[in-house]
Write a protein that holds these residues in place. Structure first.
Motif: not given
Length: 175
Positions: A1-23
């Motif tokens: 999963m890639t974040s196209t326009a994350a507004t900061g480190p927290v949204p990037k982290t949450v998106d990365a966690l979703q990608g890491a867990h695939n859920e």
């Protein structure tokens, strides 16, 4: 999963966690439902590995994920995060839905522009390679293009990539 326009480190982290867990809510918003709400991650049970990581690694306590689509073209999701539980009121959800519609249109137009620029660049590269083959083998434009196309198919290499190889092979080494 890639974040196209994350507004900061927290949204990037949450998106990365979703990608890491695939859920997570973003995946479900994109593929299953239009809107996914987490009222409080402390009590969320739909994505156990994801919410456990969110609790440990971020200040996020609630979220709203809204599918971005135009017609039948699903593009992704708009994700809103809050450090307090119960982020989404009906009023906020209505505003987020409007924002998601505008974001989908903007994302689609940006992708179209990128595809257009890429197509123009590919066309230029193919034209250069075609010209080199025309000169090298004394053939016309149609025959040069046919040669590129045939080699592309035989070698299973995209035409623009093959054209780049032809151009690179023609350049004299720098001294």
């Amino acid at each position: 999963m890639t974040s196209t326009a994350a507004t900061g480190p927290v949204p990037k982290t949450v998106d990365a966690l979703q990608g890491a867990h695939n859920e997570g809510p973003c995946f479900d918003a994109i593929w299953r439902e239009r809107t996914i709400r987490i009222d409080d991650v402390q009590f969320e049970t739909r994505w156990p590995a994801f919410v456990d990581s969110v609790r440990r690694e971020t200040p996020v306590r609630s979220s709203l994920s809204m599918q971005l689509f135009i017609g039948d073209h699903e593009l992704g999701a708009l994700n809103l995060y809050s450090e307090t539980p119960h982020l989404a009121s009906p009023s906020l959800e209505d505003h987020a839905n409007d924002l998601a519609t505008h974001a989908a249109i903007a994302l689609l137009e940006a992708r179209r522009g990128q595809q257009f620029r890429s197509a123009l660049a590919s066309r230029d590269v193919i034209g250069q390679a075609k010209g080199m083959l025309m000169e090298r083998f004394s053939v016309d434009a149609t025959d040069a293009f046919s040669l590129l196309k045939r080699l592309s198919q035989e070698r299973n290499i995209p035409l623009a990539q093959l054209a780049e190889h032809v151009i690179a092979a023609e350049k004299p080494p720098r001294t």
